[in-house]
Enzyme design. Structure first.
Site, PDB file in Angstrom:
ATOM      1  N   ASP A 182      31.304  15.932  75.428  1.00  0.00           N
ATOM      2  CA  ASP A 182      30.541  15.947  76.561  1.00  0.00           C
ATOM      3  C   ASP A 182      30.382  17.008  77.127  1.00  0.00           C
ATOM      4  O   ASP A 182      29.960  17.381  77.735  1.00  0.00           O
ATOM      5  CB  ASP A 182      30.496  14.276  76.806  1.00  0.00           C
ATOM      6  N   MET A 198      36.527  22.412  68.525  1.00  0.00           N
ATOM      7  CA  MET A 198      38.130  22.550  66.866  1.00  0.00           C
ATOM      8  C   MET A 198      39.214  21.792  67.937  1.00  0.00           C
ATOM      9  O   MET A 198      40.367  22.111  67.529  1.00  0.00           O
ATOM     10  CB  MET A 198      38.585  23.814  66.729  1.00  0.00           C
ATOM     11  N   ALA A 243      42.416  21.117  70.006  1.00  0.00           N
ATOM     12  CA  ALA A 243      43.394  22.271  70.374  1.00  0.00           C
ATOM     13  C   ALA A 243      43.447  23.466  69.528  1.00  0.00           C
ATOM     14  O   ALA A 243      44.088  24.569  71.154  1.00  0.00           O
ATOM     15  CB  ALA A 243      44.455  22.206  69.896  1.00  0.00           C
TER      16      ALA A 243
END
Length: 310
Positions: free
Chosen positions: A254, A222, A224
């Site tokens: 990733d 998500m 920040a």
């Protein structure tokens, strides 16, 4: 060993420009060209964090040496199916004055059916040496949207854990095959469920719907706001380290996949898995374009990550 599948490799070219002027001439710094692809990013992060990755995927006859040279330099074992054509290019234009990165992405060359079957054979041949397989990113032309679903079904019969990080049809089809874990971001979750989330509880509710199909865990990145890791009997939210000097968000998802899978290999609890994932992502976004976190970066971040039980 963690097997990372990279179906749509690319060459990332990064141009740095000060105050980009559209429709006019612009002076740029020398081009930075590097091998890229979500599966490659996962493999690099696993390697940097002390794990043992093995990369399987497609490569191309033209410019494909960039991919193999990058993996060899990093000390990553690989087994790539080479097909005719040219490695695609992602052109990244970074405006240093505005702090904005514009990405122009090519779709990738065509992959024939025989190469797809060759790939499936190589993955299954390697499965007995691997505890976890990651399926990440887009696919080139010629590869059907059910490719990840087919691979998940193959690998489940081999008793291997499969982590899926994809979007659109690839995600929808892949979920039907019931992977061990999925890692959508918030936007991909909203697209999947046709909604716009207003609060965390709504995200958890939809993640639980995925869990009810047989998926063991759902990790929602998500930005920040951190990350959520949801299972049948738990939900954890991680918060990023404070005062991060964010230089590039490229590769953060990733890095999360790598952190999750490596922690699972180490038999960490779900709470520690999301801590590992968030530390890897935070360490990556503090680096310049096209860099994945190092072990030192990761260890410095790990103690700063706060995880709460929801």
């Amino acid at each position: 060993m963690i097997l990372t599948v990279n179906l749509n490799p690319s060459m990332d070219k990064t141009l740095m420009v000060d105050n980009l002027k559209l429709g006019k001439g612009n002076q740029v710094t020398p081009v930075i060209s590097e091998a890229a692809g979500k599966g490659i990013n996962v493999a690099l992060t696993v390697k940097h964090l002390g794990g043992e990755p093995f990369c399987i995927g497609f490569n191309y006859t033209a410019n494909g040496r960039l991919i193999t040279a990058s993996l060899e330099q990093a000390g990553i074992l690989y087994d790539l199916v080479t097909v005719p054509g040219e490695l695609r290019t992602n052109l990244k234009i970074v405006d240093s004055s505005a702090g904005v990165c514009t990405v122009l992405t090519e779709p990738g060359g065509f992959v024939p059916e025989e190469a797809i079957q060759d790939l499936r054979f190589r993955i299954l041949r390697a499965a007995d040496r691997c505890s976890t397989v990651t399926l990440s990113g887009s696919v080139p032309k010629g590869v059907p949207p059910e490719i990840y679903a087919n691979l998940i079904e193959d690998l489940r019969r081999c008793g291997v854990r499969v982590a899926l990080d994809a979007e659109g049809d690839l995600l929808e089809q892949g979920l039907k095959a019931i992977p061990w874990m999925v890692k959508p971001n918030l936007e991909e979750m909203e697209t999947l469920f046709g909604t716009v989330y207003q609060k965390e509880s709504q995200v958890i509710e939809d993640a639980k719907k995925i869990i009810s199909t047989g998926v063991s865990m759902v990790c929602v990145s998500m930005g920040a706001l951190g990350g959520l890791l949801v299972g049948k009997d738990y939900a954890y939210q991680s918060h990023p380290a404070k005062n991060l000097n964010v230089k590039s968000t490229r590769g953060a998802g990733d890095a999360m996949v790598a952190g999750l899978c490596l922690a699972a290999e180490m038999r960490k609890t779900p709470k520690e898995m999301i801590r590992y994932a968030t530390a890897a992502a935070c360490a990556t976004i503090t680096l310049e374009q096209n860099q994945m976190c190092t072990r030192l970066d990761f260890e410095e971040m790990l103690s700063q990550i706060v995880v709460k039980t929801l």
